[in-house]
Scaffold this motif. Structure first.
Motif, PDB file in Angstrom:
ATOM      1  N   SER A   1     -23.062 -33.118   0.767  1.00 25.94           N
ATOM      2  CA  SER A   1     -24.371 -33.326   1.902  1.00 25.94           C
ATOM      3  C   SER A   1     -25.998 -33.612   1.919  1.00 25.94           C
ATOM      4  N   GLU A   2     -26.303 -33.268   0.195  1.00 27.86           N
ATOM      5  CA  GLU A   2     -28.192 -33.422   0.273  1.00 27.86           C
ATOM      6  C   GLU A   2     -28.315 -34.242   0.169  1.00 27.86           C
ATOM      7  N   ILE A   3     -26.907 -35.184  -1.000  1.00 26.86           N
ATOM      8  CA  ILE A   3     -27.116 -36.497  -1.844  1.00 26.86           C
ATOM      9  C   ILE A   3     -27.442 -37.464  -0.787  1.00 26.86           C
ATOM     10  N   TYR A   4     -26.250 -36.791   0.101  1.00 27.98           N
ATOM     11  CA  TYR A   4     -26.083 -37.906   1.683  1.00 27.98           C
ATOM     12  C   TYR A   4     -27.121 -38.338   2.494  1.00 27.98           C
ATOM     13  N   GLU A   5     -27.476 -37.197   2.779  1.00 29.44           N
ATOM     14  CA  GLU A   5     -29.106 -36.971   3.517  1.00 29.44           C
ATOM     15  C   GLU A   5     -29.995 -37.344   2.781  1.00 29.44           C
ATOM     16  N   ASN A   6     -30.496 -37.139   1.553  1.00 29.40           N
ATOM     17  CA  ASN A   6     -31.446 -37.880   1.211  1.00 29.40           C
ATOM     18  C   ASN A   6     -31.774 -38.792   0.215  1.00 29.40           C
ATOM     19  N   GLU A   7     -30.731 -39.213   0.024  1.00 32.23           N
ATOM     20  CA  GLU A   7     -30.638 -40.635  -0.562  1.00 32.23           C
ATOM     21  C   GLU A   7     -28.868 -41.302  -0.560  1.00 32.23           C
ATOM     22  N   GLY A   8     -28.607 -41.091   0.403  1.00 32.52           N
ATOM     23  CA  GLY A   8     -27.347 -41.714   1.130  1.00 32.52           C
ATOM     24  C   GLY A   8     -27.706 -42.959   1.966  1.00 32.52           C
ATOM     25  N   LYS A   9     -29.407 -43.151   2.024  1.00 33.91           N
ATOM     26  CA  LYS A   9     -29.625 -44.516   3.085  1.00 33.91           C
ATOM     27  C   LYS A   9     -29.693 -45.582   2.319  1.00 33.91           C
ATOM     28  N   VAL A  10     -29.019 -45.711   1.090  1.00 33.10           N
ATOM     29  CA  VAL A  10     -29.706 -46.758   0.239  1.00 33.10           C
ATOM     30  C   VAL A  10     -28.199 -47.367   0.716  1.00 33.10           C
ATOM     31  N   PHE A  11     -27.334 -46.865   1.273  1.00 37.46           N
ATOM     32  CA  PHE A  11     -25.816 -47.637   0.904  1.00 37.46           C
ATOM     33  C   PHE A  11     -25.962 -47.977   2.737  1.00 37.46           C
ATOM     34  N   GLU A  12     -26.883 -47.261   3.140  1.00 36.60           N
ATOM     35  CA  GLU A  12     -26.485 -48.369   4.977  1.00 36.60           C
ATOM     36  C   GLU A  12     -27.484 -49.803   4.989  1.00 36.60           C
ATOM     37  N   GLU A  13     -28.640 -49.654   3.974  1.00 32.10           N
ATOM     38  CA  GLU A  13     -29.620 -50.173   3.738  1.00 32.10           C
ATOM     39  C   GLU A  13     -28.888 -51.334   2.753  1.00 32.10           C
ATOM     40  N   LEU A  14     -27.212 -51.233   1.915  1.00 33.85           N
ATOM     41  CA  LEU A  14     -26.903 -52.112   1.391  1.00 33.85           C
ATOM     42  C   LEU A  14     -26.132 -52.892   2.876  1.00 33.85           C
ATOM     43  N   ARG A  15     -25.368 -52.466   3.275  1.00 33.80           N
ATOM     44  CA  ARG A  15     -24.524 -52.372   4.369  1.00 33.80           C
ATOM     45  C   ARG A  15     -24.634 -53.886   4.776  1.00 33.80           C
ATOM     46  N   ASN A  16     -26.341 -52.929   5.493  1.00 35.86           N
ATOM     47  CA  ASN A  16     -26.840 -53.970   6.837  1.00 35.86           C
ATOM     48  C   ASN A  16     -27.421 -55.275   5.973  1.00 35.86           C
ATOM     49  N   PHE A  17     -28.374 -55.670   4.891  1.00 35.87           N
ATOM     50  CA  PHE A  17     -28.498 -56.633   4.438  1.00 35.87           C
ATOM     51  C   PHE A  17     -27.201 -57.792   4.395  1.00 35.87           C
ATOM     52  N   LEU A  18     -25.830 -57.085   3.917  1.00 38.01           N
ATOM     53  CA  LEU A  18     -24.543 -58.229   3.604  1.00 38.01           C
ATOM     54  C   LEU A  18     -24.591 -58.259   4.773  1.00 38.01           C
ATOM     55  N   ILE A  19     -25.216 -57.737   5.893  1.00 31.16           N
ATOM     56  CA  ILE A  19     -24.542 -58.296   7.188  1.00 31.16           C
ATOM     57  C   ILE A  19     -25.362 -59.602   8.049  1.00 31.16           C
ATOM     58  N   LYS A  20     -26.269 -58.728   7.427  1.00 31.98           N
ATOM     59  CA  LYS A  20     -27.399 -59.762   7.800  1.00 31.98           C
ATOM     60  C   LYS A  20     -27.573 -61.543   7.168  1.00 31.98           C
ATOM     61  N   ASN A  21     -27.543 -61.372   5.423  1.00 30.61           N
ATOM     62  CA  ASN A  21     -27.853 -62.230   4.953  1.00 30.61           C
ATOM     63  C   ASN A  21     -26.593 -62.454   3.969  1.00 30.61           C
ATOM     64  N   ASN A  22     -26.551 -63.865   2.783  1.00 29.55           N
ATOM     65  CA  ASN A  22     -26.199 -64.646   2.502  1.00 29.55           C
ATOM     66  C   ASN A  22     -26.997 -64.493   0.881  1.00 29.55           C
ATOM     67  N   GLY A  23     -28.495 -64.003   0.476  1.00 29.72           N
ATOM     68  CA  GLY A  23     -29.191 -64.697  -0.246  1.00 29.72           C
ATOM     69  C   GLY A  23     -28.524 -63.072  -1.544  1.00 29.72           C
ATOM     70  N   GLU A  24     -29.299 -63.100  -2.317  1.00 28.74           N
ATOM     71  CA  GLU A  24     -28.934 -61.855  -3.707  1.00 28.74           C
ATOM     72  C   GLU A  24     -29.983 -60.810  -2.945  1.00 28.74           C
ATOM     73  N   ILE A  25     -28.966 -59.589  -3.696  1.00 25.49           N
ATOM     74  CA  ILE A  25     -29.915 -58.709  -2.894  1.00 25.49           C
ATOM     75  C   ILE A  25     -30.917 -58.342  -3.379  1.00 25.49           C
ATOM     76  N   PRO A  26     -31.864 -57.415  -2.541  1.00 25.00           N
ATOM     77  CA  PRO A  26     -32.591 -57.019  -3.472  1.00 25.00           C
ATOM     78  C   PRO A  26     -32.874 -56.027  -4.725  1.00 25.00           C
ATOM     79  N   ARG A  27     -33.696 -56.121  -5.488  1.00 24.45           N
ATOM     80  CA  ARG A  27     -33.080 -55.283  -6.649  1.00 24.45           C
ATOM     81  C   ARG A  27     -33.540 -54.103  -6.717  1.00 24.45           C
ATOM     82  N   ARG A  28     -34.465 -53.350  -5.979  1.00 27.84           N
ATOM     83  CA  ARG A  28     -34.590 -51.391  -5.160  1.00 27.84           C
ATOM     84  C   ARG A  28     -32.928 -51.633  -4.778  1.00 27.84           C
ATOM     85  N   LEU A  29     -32.212 -51.955  -4.384  1.00 25.97           N
ATOM     86  CA  LEU A  29     -30.844 -51.990  -4.325  1.00 25.97           C
ATOM     87  C   LEU A  29     -30.531 -51.898  -5.277  1.00 25.97           C
ATOM     88  N   LYS A  30     -30.733 -52.715  -6.156  1.00 22.26           N
ATOM     89  CA  LYS A  30     -29.357 -53.058  -7.043  1.00 22.26           C
ATOM     90  C   LYS A  30     -29.359 -52.194  -7.753  1.00 22.26           C
TER      91      LYS A  30
END
Length: 280
Positions: free
Chosen positions: A72-101
């Motif tokens: 739960s602590e990991i999801y709360e503190n660091e899990g946001k990156v999964f949501e960001e990746l999902r949102n990026f894949l929904i809205k974009n076709n380009g290369e995934i940002p280096r930070r998310l990689k």
């Protein structure tokens, strides 16, 4: 007034559905209790074994709670990156940002590592319980299949009653030739579908090859005189069982430690063991 009556009706329906849901959950819990009771009573634990399992169950529960807290602590503190990746894949076709990689694999690895450590600790506890069991109890656990009514021939689990396969082959043998020729592939396919329902998840079966094998057994059965068939019937049954839910699964045994974790280390099993063996 109509609005009030409508509101009362909606509340009544909601309450009814909620009660139904609770009732269903209670029944499911009772059924699970029966299955666990059939196992723990069939094992015929002595008092020291029961006490040991209860203590180890408490340890396992504590480890599980700590694991859930860390997840739960990991999801709360660091899990946001999964949501960001999902949102990026929904809205974009380009290369995934280096930070998310960089961040996504890091957090994913962290979760996998935590799960690995949790499983290792639970396996250690299950192994300790296994060491306290007698050989006949370990065998009973290996053979245990959850059931409501234990068979008279066995104290634990379901009986491996396969007489029906012999009856099935008898019907194949007696079938008129015209009917057999028309139905043999369909019958073989139905057999294979039954087999698939009992296969481990993810197991791949070559259905065409298996169908050929099953039909070849049918052909052998039909080619024999009745007397010879009756002599060899058990052999044919064994041939059918090699791909059925009996022999196939027995060739891929589940480590008994997995069953100890599932059926003896749960909180509910702990309470039932206390009731059956310790609260007397």
């Amino acid at each position: 007034m109509k609005k009030i009556l409508l509101l009362l009706l909606i509340c009544g329906i909601s309450k009814f559905l909620f009660c139904q849901e609770l009732h269903s959950k209670e029944i499911e819990e009772i059924i699970e209790d029966i299955r666990i009771l059939n196992l723990i009573k069939g094992l015929e634990l002595d008092k020291s074994q029961a006490e040991f399992i209860v203590e180890k169950s408490k340890e396992a529960e504590k480890i599980k709670e700590e694991y859930k807290k860390k997840i739960s602590e990991i999801y709360e503190n660091e899990g946001k990156v999964f949501e960001e990746l999902r949102n990026f894949l929904i809205k974009n076709n380009g290369e995934i940002p280096r930070r998310l990689k960089r961040e996504v694999p890091r957090v994913e690895h962290k979760l996998k590592r935590l799960k690995y450590e949790y499983n290792k600790e639970i396996e250690k506890i299950a192994s300790q319980v296994k060491e306290k069991l007698y050989p006949h109890q370990i065998y009973a656990l290996q053979e245990y299949k959850p059931c409501m009514i234990p068979p008279a021939s066995s104290k634990v689990g379901q009986a491996d009653n396969t007489k029906w396969i012999g009856k099935f082959l008898e019907r194949i043998k007696k079938m008129p030739l015209s009917v057999y020729n028309r139905k043999k592939e369909e019958i073989a396919e139905r057999w294979i579908e039954m087999v698939k329902r009992h296969l481990p998840k993810g197991y791949m079966l070559d259905t065409e090859k298996e169908k050929e094998r099953i039909i070849s057994i049918f052909e052998k059965v039909r080619s024999l005189p009745d007397i010879e068939f009756n002599i060899k019937k058990k052999e044919f049954v064994e041939e059918m069982k090699k791909v059925g839910p009996y022999h196939l699964l027995s060739k891929m045994p589940i480590d008994v430690s997995v069953k100890i974790e599932k059926f003896l280390l749960s909180k509910r099993a702990r309470e039932l063991i206390k009731e059956v063996y310790l609260n007397k």
